[in-house]
Design an enzyme around this catalytic site. Sequence first.
Site, mmCIF file in Angstrom:
data_model
loop_
_atom_site.group_PDB
_atom_site.id
_atom_site.type_symbol
_atom_site.label_atom_id
_atom_site.label_comp_id
_atom_site.label_asym_id
_atom_site.label_seq_id
_atom_site.Cartn_x
_atom_site.Cartn_y
_atom_site.Cartn_z
ATOM 1 C CG ASP A 112 -6.368 -8.328 11.727
ATOM 2 O OD1 ASP A 112 -7.220 -8.792 12.509
ATOM 3 O OD2 ASP A 112 -6.294 -7.123 11.434
ATOM 4 C CE1 TYR A 164 -8.410 -2.477 8.207
ATOM 5 C CE2 TYR A 164 -7.515 -4.683 8.168
ATOM 6 C CZ TYR A 164 -7.817 -3.528 8.855
ATOM 7 O OH TYR A 164 -7.501 -3.430 10.193
ATOM 8 C CE LYS A 183 -9.656 -6.005 12.636
ATOM 9 N NZ LYS A 183 -8.812 -5.937 11.439
ATOM 10 C CG HIS A 224 -12.751 -1.974 12.420
ATOM 11 N ND1 HIS A 224 -12.538 -2.213 11.095
ATOM 12 C CD2 HIS A 224 -11.551 -1.542 12.894
ATOM 13 C CE1 HIS A 224 -11.282 -1.951 10.781
ATOM 14 N NE2 HIS A 224 -10.668 -1.532 11.860
HETATM 15 N N1 NAP Z 1 -8.373 -2.786 14.460
HETATM 16 C C1 NAP Z 1 -7.837 -1.662 13.996
HETATM 17 O O1 NAP Z 1 -8.388 -0.564 14.154
HETATM 18 C C2 NAP Z 1 -6.520 -1.718 13.298
HETATM 19 C C3 NAP Z 1 -5.822 -0.534 13.018
HETATM 20 C C4 NAP Z 1 -4.591 -0.629 12.382
HETATM 21 C C5 NAP Z 1 -4.086 -1.869 12.042
HETATM 22 N N2 NAP Z 1 -4.793 -3.006 12.300
HETATM 23 C C6 NAP Z 1 -4.288 -4.349 11.905
HETATM 24 O O2 NAP Z 1 -2.940 -4.498 12.338
HETATM 25 C C7 NAP Z 1 -2.101 -4.701 11.213
HETATM 26 C C8 NAP Z 1 -0.739 -4.065 11.437
HETATM 27 O O3 NAP Z 1 -0.843 -2.696 11.693
HETATM 28 P P1 NAP Z 1 -0.313 -1.579 10.697
HETATM 29 O O4 NAP Z 1 -0.352 -2.137 9.325
HETATM 30 O O5 NAP Z 1 -1.051 -0.340 10.955
HETATM 31 O O6 NAP Z 1 1.175 -1.317 11.193
HETATM 32 P P2 NAP Z 1 2.528 -2.170 11.411
HETATM 33 O O7 NAP Z 1 2.324 -3.604 11.146
HETATM 34 O O8 NAP Z 1 3.073 -1.741 12.717
HETATM 35 O O9 NAP Z 1 3.499 -1.537 10.322
HETATM 36 C C9 NAP Z 1 3.317 -1.683 8.964
HETATM 37 C C10 NAP Z 1 4.308 -0.758 8.276
HETATM 38 O O10 NAP Z 1 5.637 -1.160 8.571
HETATM 39 C C11 NAP Z 1 6.339 -1.474 7.361
HETATM 40 N N3 NAP Z 1 7.143 -2.670 7.639
HETATM 41 C C12 NAP Z 1 6.697 -3.925 7.778
HETATM 42 N N4 NAP Z 1 7.696 -4.762 8.092
HETATM 43 C C13 NAP Z 1 8.817 -4.027 8.148
HETATM 44 C C14 NAP Z 1 10.171 -4.343 8.422
HETATM 45 N N5 NAP Z 1 10.539 -5.585 8.720
HETATM 46 N N6 NAP Z 1 11.083 -3.331 8.370
HETATM 47 C C15 NAP Z 1 10.701 -2.064 8.072
HETATM 48 N N7 NAP Z 1 9.420 -1.702 7.796
HETATM 49 C C16 NAP Z 1 8.478 -2.680 7.851
HETATM 50 C C17 NAP Z 1 5.269 -1.715 6.327
HETATM 51 O O11 NAP Z 1 5.730 -1.383 5.041
HETATM 52 P P3 NAP Z 1 5.759 -2.494 3.860
HETATM 53 O O12 NAP Z 1 4.367 -3.019 3.739
HETATM 54 O O13 NAP Z 1 6.229 -1.743 2.694
HETATM 55 O O14 NAP Z 1 6.744 -3.542 4.328
HETATM 56 C C18 NAP Z 1 4.173 -0.753 6.765
HETATM 57 O O15 NAP Z 1 4.455 0.545 6.327
HETATM 58 C C19 NAP Z 1 -2.891 -4.083 10.061
HETATM 59 O O16 NAP Z 1 -2.441 -4.509 8.795
HETATM 60 C C20 NAP Z 1 -4.278 -4.518 10.395
HETATM 61 O O17 NAP Z 1 -4.475 -5.874 10.050
HETATM 62 C C21 NAP Z 1 -5.994 -2.939 12.933
#
Ligand code: NAP
Length: 291
Positions: free
Chosen positions: A52, A57, A82, A115
């Site tokens: 994704d 990004y 997006k 997006h």
């Molecule tokens: N469409 C939108 O508007 C939108 C908005 C936000 C996100 N997204 C998409 O959704 C994806 C995921 O969302 P997100 O990145 O915001 O949040 P997330 O996946 O809920 O959390 C990521 C965070 O959690 C940490 N983490 C990951 N695995 C872990 C584990 N097993 N134990 C402890 N900590 C852990 C990561 O740190 P480390 O990297 O250091 O492990 C990072 O700080 C994004 O990367 C993006 O592709 C889309």
Amino acid sequence: MPPSPPLTNTSTASLLSGHKMPLLGYGVYKTPAQDTAVAVHHALSHSYRHIDCAVAYANEAAAAEALHNSGIPRSQLFFTSKIPPDKTSYAGARQSVAETLERTGLGYVDLYLVHAPYGGREGRLGAWAGLVEAVRAGQVRSIGVSNYGVRHLEELEAYMREREAAEGSGAGGVLSVNQVELHPWLGRREIVEWCQRRGVVVQAYAPLVRATRNEEPVLVRLAERYGKTPSQVLVRWSLQKGFVPLPKSVNKERIEENAGVFGWEISDEDMETLELDCYEPCAWDPTVITD
Ligand SMILES: NC(=O)c1ccc[n+]([C@@H]2O[C@H](COP(=O)([O-])OP(=O)(O)OC[C@H]3O[C@@H](n4cnc5c(N)ncnc54)[C@H](OP(=O)(O)O)[C@@H]3O)[C@@H](O)[C@H]2O)c1
């Protein structure tokens, strides 16, 4: 009804476009461009097939580099991008898709999303029309939206119907996905029901609640009960809710950990304990935009 087969790391969701999408995604938001190829390569080596990404990004080229070097056939890989929120318009959509194709060299993009519902009605519907054309041109396979609330979804559905009535079947495009923040502290019942009733696949972003809830007693209890980590419980919860979760990590161990969500399941009773009925987003929330 016969019982559904157990979910595995090769399970897919069927999109209304007719294409399939690997159920477990891998997000690269905030992954620095210089780290993205290594992180995506590691994810691909540990059974993820669905990346994704987004123009915003600023790491599309690096993510695609890992896809090209993986040796995995293109047909087994799934890449999403997006339209940047500040380019939510017809011209923005056309430009954004063309630039993604040029940057990534992927030949086609599996899924392209608006997006966020910015740009007012004209911007949103213009962006959608641009994506419909990109599908017709073979640049994109499936299209969808992100951060759309029910009012944005209804506006889009009405527009699709109008175009169909005026120009014939298929003219309005096919809405395959709505990607929104979703986890036990943000259940978004109305949006989820709207989508699932129509077969629109719901992708869950921030499924780990950005690692801010790992000490919550309800989560710790379930992690202990199943011998899993809080992150694994959250990703598994998402899968069992019928969502396509998109966990992000740049860390190799955590990338592997977050994929350890198959071969076990959360009982119905324990799923119930995660029905928290909260509205506690950890990211932005454009679903509430009213213009
Ligand atoms: N469409 C939108 O508007 C939108 C908005 C936000 C996100 N997204 C998409 O959704 C994806 C995921 O969302 P997100 O990145 O915001 O949040 P997330 O996946 O809920 O959390 C990521 C965070 O959690 C940490 N983490 C990951 N695995 C872990 C584990 N097993 N134990 C402890 N900590 C852990 C990561 O740190 P480390 O990297 O250091 O492990 C990072 O700080 C994004 O990367 C993006 O592709 C889309």
